[in-house]
Design a protein around this motif. Structure first.
Motif, short mmCIF file in Angstrom:
data_model
loop_
_atom_site.label_atom_id
_atom_site.label_comp_id
_atom_site.label_asym_id
_atom_site.label_seq_id
_atom_site.Cartn_x
_atom_site.Cartn_y
_atom_site.Cartn_z
N PRO A 76 0.83 -1.21 0.00
CA PRO A 76 0.00 0.00 0.00
C PRO A 76 0.86 1.26 0.00
N ARG A 77 0.34 2.32 -0.62
CA ARG A 77 1.11 3.56 -0.78
C ARG A 77 0.65 4.67 0.16
N ASP A 78 -0.39 4.46 0.93
CA ASP A 78 -0.87 5.52 1.80
C ASP A 78 -0.13 5.49 3.13
N GLY A 79 -0.11 6.63 3.80
CA GLY A 79 0.56 6.74 5.08
C GLY A 79 -0.21 7.66 6.00
N PHE A 80 0.12 7.58 7.27
CA PHE A 80 -0.53 8.45 8.25
C PHE A 80 -0.15 9.91 8.01
N ILE A 81 -1.02 10.81 8.46
CA ILE A 81 -0.74 12.24 8.40
C ILE A 81 -0.87 12.81 9.81
N GLU A 82 -0.87 14.15 9.91
CA GLU A 82 -0.86 14.79 11.23
C GLU A 82 -2.24 14.90 11.86
N ASN A 83 -3.29 14.48 11.16
CA ASN A 83 -4.65 14.58 11.68
C ASN A 83 -5.06 13.24 12.27
N ILE A 84 -5.37 13.23 13.56
CA ILE A 84 -5.64 11.96 14.24
C ILE A 84 -6.95 11.33 13.77
N SER A 85 -7.95 12.14 13.38
CA SER A 85 -9.21 11.58 12.89
C SER A 85 -8.99 10.84 11.58
N THR A 86 -8.19 11.41 10.69
CA THR A 86 -7.87 10.74 9.43
C THR A 86 -7.12 9.44 9.69
N ASN A 87 -6.19 9.45 10.63
CA ASN A 87 -5.42 8.25 10.96
C ASN A 87 -6.32 7.15 11.52
N MET A 88 -7.28 7.52 12.34
CA MET A 88 -8.23 6.53 12.86
C MET A 88 -9.05 5.93 11.72
N GLY A 89 -9.43 6.79 10.75
CA GLY A 89 -10.18 6.29 9.60
C GLY A 89 -9.37 5.32 8.76
N LEU A 90 -8.06 5.55 8.62
CA LEU A 90 -7.22 4.63 7.87
C LEU A 90 -7.17 3.25 8.52
N LEU A 91 -7.18 3.22 9.85
CA LEU A 91 -7.21 1.94 10.55
C LEU A 91 -8.58 1.28 10.41
N ARG A 92 -9.64 2.06 10.57
CA ARG A 92 -10.99 1.52 10.44
C ARG A 92 -11.23 0.94 9.04
N ASN A 93 -10.62 1.55 8.04
CA ASN A 93 -10.80 1.08 6.68
C ASN A 93 -10.17 -0.29 6.46
N ARG A 94 -9.15 -0.61 7.27
CA ARG A 94 -8.48 -1.91 7.12
C ARG A 94 -9.04 -2.96 8.07
N LEU A 95 -9.55 -2.55 9.21
CA LEU A 95 -10.10 -3.48 10.19
C LEU A 95 -11.55 -3.09 10.46
N ARG A 96 -12.45 -3.59 9.66
CA ARG A 96 -13.85 -3.19 9.72
C ARG A 96 -14.62 -4.09 10.68
N THR A 97 -14.33 -3.91 11.94
CA THR A 97 -14.96 -4.70 12.98
C THR A 97 -15.20 -3.83 14.19
N PRO A 98 -16.32 -4.03 14.88
CA PRO A 98 -16.56 -3.28 16.12
C PRO A 98 -15.62 -3.68 17.25
N ARG A 99 -14.88 -4.75 17.06
CA ARG A 99 -13.90 -5.16 18.08
C ARG A 99 -12.65 -4.29 18.08
N LEU A 100 -12.48 -3.47 17.03
CA LEU A 100 -11.38 -2.52 17.01
C LEU A 100 -11.74 -1.35 17.91
N LYS A 101 -11.09 -1.23 19.04
CA LYS A 101 -11.43 -0.22 20.03
C LYS A 101 -10.51 1.00 19.90
N MET A 102 -11.06 2.16 20.19
CA MET A 102 -10.32 3.42 20.16
C MET A 102 -10.62 4.19 21.45
#
Length: 518
Positions: A159-185
Protein backbone atom coordinates in the motif's frame (compact mmCIF):
# COMPACT_ATOMS: atom_id res chain seq x y z
CA UNK A 1 6.37 18.22 37.94
CA UNK A 2 2.60 18.20 37.97
CA UNK A 3 2.46 20.90 40.65
CA UNK A 4 4.65 23.21 38.58
CA UNK A 5 2.53 22.83 35.44
CA UNK A 6 -0.70 23.23 37.40
CA UNK A 7 0.64 26.44 38.91
CA UNK A 8 1.35 27.81 35.44
CA UNK A 9 -2.17 26.95 34.29
CA UNK A 10 -3.79 28.55 37.33
CA UNK A 11 -1.65 31.63 36.88
CA UNK A 12 -2.78 32.02 33.27
CA UNK A 13 -6.47 31.38 34.02
CA UNK A 14 -7.09 31.90 37.76
CA UNK A 15 -10.86 31.99 37.26
CA UNK A 16 -11.13 28.72 35.31
CA UNK A 17 -11.86 25.74 37.58
CA UNK A 18 -13.09 22.23 36.82
CA UNK A 19 -16.55 22.86 38.30
CA UNK A 20 -17.15 26.33 36.81
CA UNK A 21 -20.34 26.72 34.76
CA UNK A 22 -21.73 29.32 32.41
CA UNK A 23 -24.66 31.47 33.48
CA UNK A 24 -28.06 32.26 32.01
CA UNK A 25 -26.86 35.84 31.52
CA UNK A 26 -25.51 36.11 27.95
CA UNK A 27 -23.67 39.41 28.48
CA UNK A 28 -21.90 38.00 31.53
CA UNK A 29 -20.87 34.89 29.60
CA UNK A 30 -19.45 37.04 26.82
CA UNK A 31 -17.39 38.98 29.36
CA UNK A 32 -16.02 35.74 30.81
CA UNK A 33 -14.95 34.44 27.39
CA UNK A 34 -13.32 37.74 26.44
CA UNK A 35 -11.36 37.69 29.67
CA UNK A 36 -10.27 34.09 29.11
CA UNK A 37 -9.24 34.72 25.50
CA UNK A 38 -7.69 38.11 26.14
CA UNK A 39 -5.12 39.10 23.47
CA UNK A 40 -6.25 36.22 21.24
CA UNK A 41 -6.85 37.90 17.90
CA UNK A 42 -8.11 34.74 16.17
CA UNK A 43 -11.06 34.25 18.57
CA UNK A 44 -14.30 35.42 16.95
CA UNK A 45 -17.52 36.50 18.69
CA UNK A 46 -20.53 36.45 16.37
CA UNK A 47 -23.51 38.29 17.89
CA UNK A 48 -27.06 37.79 16.62
CA UNK A 49 -29.55 40.40 17.78
CA UNK A 50 -33.29 40.87 17.45
CA UNK A 51 -34.93 44.21 18.19
CA UNK A 52 -31.53 45.54 19.24
CA UNK A 53 -31.09 42.89 21.92
CA UNK A 54 -28.44 40.19 21.99
CA UNK A 55 -30.13 36.79 21.56
CA UNK A 56 -27.30 34.39 20.58
CA UNK A 57 -23.53 34.48 20.84
CA UNK A 58 -21.24 32.23 18.76
CA UNK A 59 -17.67 31.82 20.01
CA UNK A 60 -15.05 30.08 17.86
CA UNK A 61 -11.41 30.27 16.76
CA UNK A 62 -11.20 31.26 13.12
CA UNK A 63 -7.90 29.45 12.53
CA UNK A 64 -9.30 26.10 13.66
CA UNK A 65 -12.74 25.88 12.05
CA UNK A 66 -14.45 26.02 8.69
CA UNK A 67 -16.26 29.35 8.77
CA UNK A 68 -18.63 28.18 6.01
CA UNK A 69 -20.08 25.70 8.51
CA UNK A 70 -20.73 28.54 10.95
CA UNK A 71 -22.28 30.76 8.28
CA UNK A 72 -24.41 28.15 6.48
CA UNK A 73 -25.40 25.78 9.28
CA UNK A 74 -25.66 28.08 12.28
CA UNK A 75 -25.95 31.80 11.49
CA UNK A 76 -28.35 31.50 8.53
CA UNK A 77 -30.68 29.17 10.44
CA UNK A 78 -30.76 31.45 13.46
CA UNK A 79 -31.47 34.53 11.35
CA UNK A 80 -34.19 32.69 9.42
CA UNK A 81 -35.93 31.61 12.63
CA UNK A 82 -35.70 35.11 14.05
CA UNK A 83 -37.32 36.60 10.96
CA UNK A 84 -40.31 34.27 11.30
CA UNK A 85 -41.18 35.11 14.91
CA UNK A 86 -39.59 36.00 18.21
CA UNK A 87 -40.84 33.12 20.30
CA UNK A 88 -39.35 32.48 23.71
CA UNK A 89 -38.91 28.76 23.05
CA UNK A 90 -36.46 29.54 20.24
CA UNK A 91 -33.98 30.68 22.86
CA UNK A 92 -33.79 27.35 24.72
CA UNK A 93 -30.76 25.10 24.24
CA UNK A 94 -32.95 22.11 23.28
CA UNK A 95 -34.66 24.01 20.48
CA UNK A 96 -31.35 25.42 19.37
CA UNK A 97 -29.81 21.96 19.22
CA UNK A 98 -32.78 20.09 17.70
CA UNK A 99 -34.35 22.57 15.27
CA UNK A 100 -32.07 25.48 14.53
CA UNK A 101 -28.61 23.98 13.94
CA UNK A 102 -28.16 21.67 10.96
CA UNK A 103 -24.51 20.73 11.55
CA UNK A 104 -23.70 17.03 11.95
CA UNK A 105 -22.21 16.74 15.45
CA UNK A 106 -23.53 18.78 18.38
CA UNK A 107 -23.42 18.55 22.16
CA UNK A 108 -24.97 20.51 25.02
CA UNK A 109 -23.00 21.29 28.17
CA UNK A 110 -22.94 23.73 31.07
CA UNK A 111 -19.30 23.19 32.09
CA UNK A 112 -17.14 26.19 31.26
CA UNK A 113 -13.86 24.26 31.17
CA UNK A 114 -15.32 21.76 28.70
CA UNK A 115 -16.62 24.58 26.49
CA UNK A 116 -13.20 26.25 26.41
CA UNK A 117 -11.50 22.92 25.66
CA UNK A 118 -13.87 22.20 22.77
CA UNK A 119 -13.47 25.70 21.33
CA UNK A 120 -9.70 25.15 21.37
CA UNK A 121 -10.26 21.85 19.54
CA UNK A 122 -12.18 23.28 16.58
CA UNK A 123 -15.75 23.53 17.92
CA UNK A 124 -18.06 26.53 17.79
CA UNK A 125 -19.87 27.32 21.05
CA UNK A 126 -23.39 28.72 20.61
CA UNK A 127 -24.78 30.45 23.72
CA UNK A 128 -28.39 31.59 23.97
CA UNK A 129 -30.20 34.03 26.21
CA UNK A 130 -32.03 32.79 29.28
CA UNK A 131 -30.34 29.34 29.19
CA UNK A 132 -27.28 28.26 31.15
CA UNK A 133 -26.23 25.64 28.59
CA UNK A 134 -24.14 26.00 25.45
CA UNK A 135 -24.44 24.02 22.24
CA UNK A 136 -21.08 22.85 20.92
CA UNK A 137 -20.98 22.39 17.15
CA UNK A 138 -18.17 20.46 15.51
CA UNK A 139 -16.86 22.66 12.72
CA UNK A 140 -13.17 21.76 12.47
CA UNK A 141 -11.67 22.87 9.21
CA UNK A 142 -7.88 23.08 9.56
CA UNK A 143 -5.81 22.40 6.46
CA UNK A 144 -4.13 19.01 6.23
CA UNK A 145 -1.79 17.42 3.74
CA UNK A 146 -3.00 14.70 1.43
CA UNK A 147 -2.32 11.01 1.94
CA UNK A 148 0.99 9.95 0.42
CA UNK A 149 3.60 7.22 0.72
CA UNK A 150 5.76 7.57 3.86
CA UNK A 151 9.25 8.69 2.93
CA UNK A 152 10.79 6.86 5.91
CA UNK A 153 9.31 3.45 4.97
CA UNK A 154 9.12 3.12 1.17
CA UNK A 155 8.04 -0.15 -0.42
CA UNK A 156 8.07 -1.57 -3.94
CA UNK A 157 5.09 -3.87 -3.45
CA UNK A 158 2.50 -2.74 -0.91
CA UNK A 159 0.00 0.00 0.00
CA UNK A 160 1.11 3.56 -0.78
CA UNK A 161 -0.87 5.52 1.80
CA UNK A 162 0.56 6.74 5.08
CA UNK A 163 -0.53 8.45 8.25
CA UNK A 164 -0.74 12.24 8.40
CA UNK A 165 -0.86 14.79 11.23
CA UNK A 166 -4.65 14.58 11.68
CA UNK A 167 -5.64 11.96 14.24
CA UNK A 168 -9.21 11.58 12.89
CA UNK A 169 -7.87 10.74 9.43
CA UNK A 170 -5.42 8.25 10.96
CA UNK A 171 -8.23 6.53 12.86
CA UNK A 172 -10.18 6.29 9.60
CA UNK A 173 -7.22 4.63 7.87
CA UNK A 174 -7.21 1.94 10.55
CA UNK A 175 -10.99 1.52 10.44
CA UNK A 176 -10.80 1.08 6.68
CA UNK A 177 -8.48 -1.91 7.12
CA UNK A 178 -10.10 -3.48 10.19
CA UNK A 179 -13.85 -3.19 9.72
CA UNK A 180 -14.96 -4.70 12.98
CA UNK A 181 -16.56 -3.28 16.12
CA UNK A 182 -13.90 -5.16 18.08
CA UNK A 183 -11.38 -2.52 17.01
CA UNK A 184 -11.43 -0.22 20.03
CA UNK A 185 -10.32 3.42 20.16
CA UNK A 186 -9.93 4.79 23.70
CA UNK A 187 -9.36 8.55 23.89
CA UNK A 188 -7.18 10.46 26.36
CA UNK A 189 -6.05 14.08 26.61
CA UNK A 190 -2.43 14.72 27.63
CA UNK A 191 -0.59 17.97 28.20
CA UNK A 192 -1.66 20.74 30.55
CA UNK A 193 -1.26 23.37 27.85
CA UNK A 194 -1.26 21.46 24.56
CA UNK A 195 -4.33 19.30 25.42
CA UNK A 196 -3.17 16.74 22.87
CA UNK A 197 -5.53 13.94 21.90
CA UNK A 198 -4.06 10.45 22.36
CA UNK A 199 -5.84 7.29 21.20
CA UNK A 200 -5.14 3.76 22.43
CA UNK A 201 -6.23 1.27 19.76
CA UNK A 202 -6.50 -2.50 20.11
CA UNK A 203 -8.68 -5.43 19.04
CA UNK A 204 -10.84 -6.74 21.87
CA UNK A 205 -10.50 -10.48 22.31
CA UNK A 206 -7.04 -10.56 20.73
CA UNK A 207 -5.03 -8.06 22.79
CA UNK A 208 -4.53 -9.26 26.37
CA UNK A 209 -6.52 -7.21 28.88
CA UNK A 210 -3.51 -7.04 31.20
CA UNK A 211 -1.49 -5.44 28.41
CA UNK A 212 -4.27 -2.96 27.61
CA UNK A 213 -4.51 -1.96 31.27
CA UNK A 214 -0.75 -1.48 31.50
CA UNK A 215 -0.80 0.84 28.47
CA UNK A 216 -3.67 2.82 30.01
CA UNK A 217 -1.73 3.27 33.25
CA UNK A 218 1.45 4.46 31.56
CA UNK A 219 -0.35 6.91 29.28
CA UNK A 220 -2.47 8.42 32.05
CA UNK A 221 0.63 8.83 34.26
CA UNK A 222 2.21 11.28 31.79
CA UNK A 223 2.43 14.74 33.35
CA UNK A 224 3.86 17.46 31.11
CA UNK A 225 2.85 20.86 29.79
CA UNK A 226 2.79 19.88 26.10
CA UNK A 227 2.95 16.88 23.77
CA UNK A 228 4.24 17.90 20.34
CA UNK A 229 5.05 14.50 18.86
CA UNK A 230 4.64 10.81 19.61
CA UNK A 231 8.33 10.76 20.58
CA UNK A 232 7.36 12.58 23.79
CA UNK A 233 4.96 9.77 24.69
CA UNK A 234 7.51 7.11 23.75
CA UNK A 235 10.07 8.41 26.25
CA UNK A 236 7.49 8.45 29.05
CA UNK A 237 6.21 4.91 28.55
CA UNK A 238 9.30 2.86 27.67
CA UNK A 239 10.65 0.40 30.23
CA UNK A 240 14.36 1.26 30.17
CA UNK A 241 15.10 4.78 28.87
CA UNK A 242 18.89 4.33 29.04
CA UNK A 243 19.02 1.43 26.58
CA UNK A 244 20.22 2.07 23.00
CA UNK A 245 17.54 -0.34 21.77
CA UNK A 246 14.05 1.11 21.20
CA UNK A 247 11.31 -0.59 23.22
CA UNK A 248 8.48 1.10 21.34
CA UNK A 249 8.00 0.62 17.62
CA UNK A 250 6.96 3.68 15.59
CA UNK A 251 5.65 3.64 12.01
CA UNK A 252 3.93 5.83 9.44
CA UNK A 253 2.24 2.92 7.65
CA UNK A 254 -1.41 2.00 8.40
CA UNK A 255 -0.91 -1.53 7.06
CA UNK A 256 1.89 -2.15 9.58
CA UNK A 257 -0.30 -0.96 12.47
CA UNK A 258 -3.22 -3.12 11.30
CA UNK A 259 -0.96 -6.18 11.07
CA UNK A 260 0.43 -5.55 14.56
CA UNK A 261 -3.06 -5.14 16.00
CA UNK A 262 -4.01 -8.52 14.52
CA UNK A 263 -1.08 -10.03 16.43
CA UNK A 264 -2.35 -8.71 19.77
CA UNK A 265 -0.29 -5.56 20.06
CA UNK A 266 -1.57 -2.08 20.95
CA UNK A 267 -1.25 1.10 18.88
CA UNK A 268 -0.96 4.59 20.36
CA UNK A 269 -2.05 7.41 18.05
CA UNK A 270 -1.02 10.97 18.90
CA UNK A 271 -2.57 14.05 17.32
CA UNK A 272 -0.38 16.33 15.15
CA UNK A 273 2.10 13.61 14.19
CA UNK A 274 2.10 10.91 11.48
CA UNK A 275 4.07 8.45 13.62
CA UNK A 276 2.02 5.83 15.46
CA UNK A 277 3.53 3.91 18.39
CA UNK A 278 3.14 0.14 18.72
CA UNK A 279 3.77 -1.83 21.92
CA UNK A 280 5.21 -4.19 22.92
CA UNK A 281 8.25 -4.32 20.63
CA UNK A 282 10.69 -7.20 20.26
CA UNK A 283 14.19 -7.51 18.83
CA UNK A 284 12.83 -9.29 15.76
CA UNK A 285 10.38 -6.48 15.03
CA UNK A 286 13.31 -4.20 14.32
CA UNK A 287 14.49 -6.52 11.55
CA UNK A 288 11.12 -7.03 9.86
CA UNK A 289 9.89 -4.87 7.00
CA UNK A 290 6.27 -4.55 5.87
CA UNK A 291 7.26 -5.67 2.39
CA UNK A 292 8.29 -9.06 3.79
CA UNK A 293 4.60 -9.97 3.90
CA UNK A 294 3.77 -8.77 0.38
CA UNK A 295 6.42 -10.77 -1.50
CA UNK A 296 6.71 -14.55 -1.83
CA UNK A 297 7.94 -16.20 1.32
CA UNK A 298 11.23 -17.72 -0.03
CA UNK A 299 12.38 -14.26 -1.19
CA UNK A 300 11.33 -12.65 2.09
CA UNK A 301 13.18 -15.34 4.07
CA UNK A 302 16.36 -14.83 2.04
CA UNK A 303 16.20 -11.05 2.57
CA UNK A 304 15.81 -11.59 6.32
CA UNK A 305 18.94 -13.74 6.39
CA UNK A 306 20.77 -10.93 4.57
CA UNK A 307 19.65 -8.53 7.31
CA UNK A 308 20.83 -10.89 10.06
CA UNK A 309 24.23 -11.12 8.38
CA UNK A 310 24.59 -7.38 7.87
CA UNK A 311 23.53 -6.46 11.39
CA UNK A 312 26.61 -8.37 12.61
CA UNK A 313 28.73 -6.59 9.99
CA UNK A 314 27.32 -3.21 11.08
CA UNK A 315 28.37 -3.82 14.70
CA UNK A 316 31.52 -5.95 14.46
CA UNK A 317 33.30 -5.21 11.15
CA UNK A 318 35.29 -2.11 12.26
CA UNK A 319 36.09 -3.57 15.74
CA UNK A 320 37.31 -6.82 14.15
CA UNK A 321 39.58 -4.89 11.78
CA UNK A 322 41.03 -2.85 14.64
CA UNK A 323 41.52 -5.91 16.88
CA UNK A 324 43.14 -8.08 14.21
CA UNK A 325 45.48 -5.42 12.80
CA UNK A 326 46.52 -4.23 16.26
CA UNK A 327 46.81 -7.42 18.36
CA UNK A 328 46.28 -10.52 16.21
CA UNK A 329 48.21 -10.05 12.97
CA UNK A 330 48.98 -13.79 12.93
CA UNK A 331 45.30 -14.46 12.11
CA UNK A 332 45.58 -12.66 8.76
CA UNK A 333 46.88 -14.54 5.66
CA UNK A 334 50.39 -13.51 4.67
CA UNK A 335 49.50 -11.87 1.36
CA UNK A 336 46.68 -9.91 2.98
CA UNK A 337 48.77 -8.73 5.93
CA UNK A 338 51.48 -7.53 3.51
CA UNK A 339 48.84 -5.61 1.52
CA UNK A 340 47.37 -4.01 4.67
CA UNK A 341 50.84 -3.17 6.02
CA UNK A 342 51.85 -1.46 2.76
CA UNK A 343 48.59 0.52 2.74
CA UNK A 344 49.13 1.66 6.33
CA UNK A 345 52.85 2.39 5.96
CA UNK A 346 52.42 6.16 5.57
CA UNK A 347 49.45 6.50 7.95
CA UNK A 348 50.48 8.36 11.16
CA UNK A 349 47.59 7.10 13.32
CA UNK A 350 46.97 3.75 14.99
CA UNK A 351 44.16 1.60 13.62
CA UNK A 352 41.74 2.64 16.41
CA UNK A 353 42.12 6.37 15.76
CA UNK A 354 41.96 5.75 12.02
CA UNK A 355 38.68 3.86 12.29
CA UNK A 356 37.16 6.40 14.70
CA UNK A 357 38.00 9.30 12.36
CA UNK A 358 36.32 7.59 9.42
CA UNK A 359 33.28 6.47 11.44
CA UNK A 360 32.68 9.96 12.84
CA UNK A 361 33.15 11.52 9.39
CA UNK A 362 30.71 9.05 7.83
CA UNK A 363 28.10 9.73 10.53
CA UNK A 364 28.55 13.49 10.04
CA UNK A 365 28.02 13.15 6.28
CA UNK A 366 24.96 10.99 6.87
CA UNK A 367 23.49 13.54 9.25
CA UNK A 368 24.26 16.38 6.84
CA UNK A 369 22.54 14.52 4.04
CA UNK A 370 19.39 14.24 6.15
CA UNK A 371 19.32 17.90 7.25
CA UNK A 372 20.13 19.49 3.91
CA UNK A 373 17.40 20.08 1.29
CA UNK A 374 16.47 16.88 -0.56
CA UNK A 375 17.77 18.19 -3.88
CA UNK A 376 21.37 18.38 -2.62
CA UNK A 377 21.34 16.26 0.54
CA UNK A 378 21.82 12.92 -1.19
CA UNK A 379 24.57 14.30 -3.44
CA UNK A 380 26.45 15.76 -0.47
CA UNK A 381 26.32 12.53 1.54
CA UNK A 382 27.43 10.22 -1.30
CA UNK A 383 29.82 12.47 -3.21
CA UNK A 384 31.20 13.90 0.04
CA UNK A 385 32.06 10.42 1.33
CA UNK A 386 33.78 9.48 -1.94
CA UNK A 387 35.75 12.72 -2.20
CA UNK A 388 36.81 12.84 1.45
CA UNK A 389 37.72 9.15 1.51
CA UNK A 390 39.81 9.32 -1.67
CA UNK A 391 41.49 12.55 -0.59
CA UNK A 392 42.34 11.12 2.84
CA UNK A 393 43.88 8.01 1.27
CA UNK A 394 45.94 10.05 -1.20
CA UNK A 395 47.13 12.34 1.61
CA UNK A 396 48.24 9.36 3.68
CA UNK A 397 45.97 10.23 6.62
CA UNK A 398 43.68 7.19 6.26
CA UNK A 399 44.45 3.80 4.73
CA UNK A 400 42.33 2.32 1.95
CA UNK A 401 41.27 -0.79 3.95
CA UNK A 402 39.65 1.39 6.62
CA UNK A 403 37.69 3.28 3.96
CA UNK A 404 36.44 -0.03 2.57
CA UNK A 405 35.49 -1.38 6.02
CA UNK A 406 33.64 1.80 7.04
CA UNK A 407 31.79 1.94 3.71
CA UNK A 408 30.60 -1.66 4.05
CA UNK A 409 29.56 -0.94 7.63
CA UNK A 410 27.52 2.07 6.52
CA UNK A 411 25.77 0.03 3.83
CA UNK A 412 25.07 -2.72 6.37
CA UNK A 413 23.32 -0.23 8.68
CA UNK A 414 21.07 0.87 5.81
CA UNK A 415 19.71 -2.69 5.41
CA UNK A 416 17.96 -2.46 8.80
CA UNK A 417 14.35 -1.46 7.96
CA UNK A 418 13.41 0.26 11.25
CA UNK A 419 15.10 3.64 11.60
CA UNK A 420 15.10 3.81 15.40
CA UNK A 421 16.46 0.26 15.64
CA UNK A 422 19.20 1.08 13.12
CA UNK A 423 20.21 4.09 15.22
CA UNK A 424 20.80 1.83 18.21
CA UNK A 425 22.99 -0.46 16.12
CA UNK A 426 24.99 2.53 14.85
CA UNK A 427 25.60 3.65 18.42
CA UNK A 428 26.95 0.25 19.51
CA UNK A 429 29.84 0.45 17.04
CA UNK A 430 31.71 3.07 19.04
CA UNK A 431 32.01 1.27 22.42
CA UNK A 432 32.87 -1.91 20.51
CA UNK A 433 35.69 -0.02 18.73
CA UNK A 434 37.15 1.12 22.05
CA UNK A 435 36.97 -2.39 23.48
CA UNK A 436 38.68 -3.80 20.37
CA UNK A 437 41.36 -1.12 20.49
CA UNK A 438 42.16 -1.81 24.16
CA UNK A 439 41.70 -5.59 24.52
CA UNK A 440 41.60 -7.01 21.00
CA UNK A 441 39.36 -10.01 20.35
CA UNK A 442 38.86 -10.44 24.09
CA UNK A 443 37.24 -6.99 24.17
CA UNK A 444 34.96 -7.90 21.27
CA UNK A 445 33.87 -11.09 23.04
CA UNK A 446 33.20 -9.15 26.26
CA UNK A 447 31.24 -6.52 24.33
CA UNK A 448 29.20 -9.17 22.52
CA UNK A 449 28.36 -10.91 25.79
CA UNK A 450 27.38 -7.56 27.34
CA UNK A 451 25.05 -6.78 24.42
CA UNK A 452 23.57 -10.28 24.55
CA UNK A 453 22.94 -10.09 28.31
CA UNK A 454 21.44 -6.61 28.01
CA UNK A 455 19.05 -7.59 25.20
CA UNK A 456 18.10 -10.83 26.96
CA UNK A 457 17.18 -8.92 30.15
CA UNK A 458 15.40 -6.08 28.34
CA UNK A 459 11.60 -5.91 28.42
CA UNK A 460 8.95 -3.99 26.54
CA UNK A 461 5.73 -3.58 28.55
CA UNK A 462 6.60 -6.67 30.51
CA UNK A 463 7.32 -8.79 27.43
CA UNK A 464 10.88 -10.18 26.94
CA UNK A 465 12.71 -8.25 24.21
CA UNK A 466 14.11 -11.48 22.75
CA UNK A 467 10.69 -13.14 22.63
CA UNK A 468 10.02 -15.78 21.34
CA UNK A 469 12.73 -17.35 23.49
CA UNK A 470 12.94 -20.30 24.14
CA UNK A 471 12.41 -21.07 20.50
CA UNK A 472 9.71 -23.35 19.23
CA UNK A 473 8.70 -24.38 15.73
CA UNK A 474 5.63 -22.12 15.86
CA UNK A 475 7.66 -19.08 16.91
CA UNK A 476 10.25 -19.68 14.19
CA UNK A 477 7.63 -19.13 11.49
CA UNK A 478 8.03 -15.36 11.70
CA UNK A 479 11.50 -14.75 13.15
CA UNK A 480 14.41 -16.34 11.29
CA UNK A 481 12.15 -17.26 8.39
CA UNK A 482 8.95 -15.84 6.96
CA UNK A 483 6.62 -18.79 6.58
CA UNK A 484 3.74 -18.69 4.08
CA UNK A 485 0.77 -16.67 5.31
CA UNK A 486 -1.49 -19.73 5.30
CA UNK A 487 1.00 -21.62 7.51
CA UNK A 488 0.99 -19.03 10.29
CA UNK A 489 -2.09 -20.30 12.09
CA UNK A 490 -1.14 -19.00 15.55
CA UNK A 491 -0.62 -15.46 16.76
CA UNK A 492 2.44 -14.42 18.81
CA UNK A 493 1.78 -15.00 22.50
CA UNK A 494 1.75 -11.49 23.98
CA UNK A 495 0.56 -11.22 27.57
CA UNK A 496 -1.59 -14.34 27.26
CA UNK A 497 -4.10 -13.55 24.54
CA UNK A 498 -7.43 -15.37 24.71
CA UNK A 499 -7.48 -15.91 20.94
CA UNK A 500 -4.20 -17.45 19.74
CA UNK A 501 -5.65 -18.71 16.44
CA UNK A 502 -5.64 -16.67 13.25
CA UNK A 503 -8.12 -18.73 11.23
CA UNK A 504 -11.82 -18.85 12.16
CA UNK A 505 -12.72 -21.79 14.39
CA UNK A 506 -13.81 -24.82 12.39
CA UNK A 507 -12.05 -23.64 9.22
CA UNK A 508 -9.21 -25.59 7.70
CA UNK A 509 -6.10 -23.41 7.29
CA UNK A 510 -4.03 -23.30 4.15
CA UNK A 511 -4.73 -22.85 0.44
CA UNK A 512 -7.21 -25.13 -1.29
CA UNK A 513 -4.59 -26.72 -3.55
CA UNK A 514 -6.63 -29.82 -4.17
CA UNK A 515 -9.65 -27.85 -5.34
CA UNK A 516 -7.44 -25.66 -7.53
CA UNK A 517 -5.79 -28.64 -9.23
CA UNK A 518 -9.11 -30.23 -9.97
Amino acid sequence: MKARYSAVTELDHPELEANDTIKADLEQNETVFKRLFQNCSDVEYREIRTAGRLQWLIVYISSLINEEVVDNHIVKHLIAKCSEADHADLRSAETLNDQMISAGSTKMTVNLKEIVSKVLSGYAAVLTRADDRAVLVKAAGTKQRSLEEPSSEPVIHGPRDGFIENISTNMGLLRNRLRTPRLKMESFTIGELSQTAVIISYIAGIAAESLVEEVRKRVTRIQIDGILDSGYVEEFIEDLPYSPFPQVHSTERPDVVAAELLEGRIAILVDNTPFVLIVPMTFWTGLQASEDYYTRWPIATFVRWIRFLFIFIAVFAPPLYVAVTTFHQEMIPTNLVISIASAREAVPFPALVEALLMEITFEALREAGIRLPKQIGQAVSIVGALVIGQSAVMAGIISAPVVIIVSITGIAAFTIPRYSFANGIRLLRFPMLFLAGMFGLYGIVLGFLGILLHVASLRSFGEPYFKPIPLSFTSLKDTFIRAPIWAKTNRPILGGTDNPYREPRGQKPGPSRGEQSS
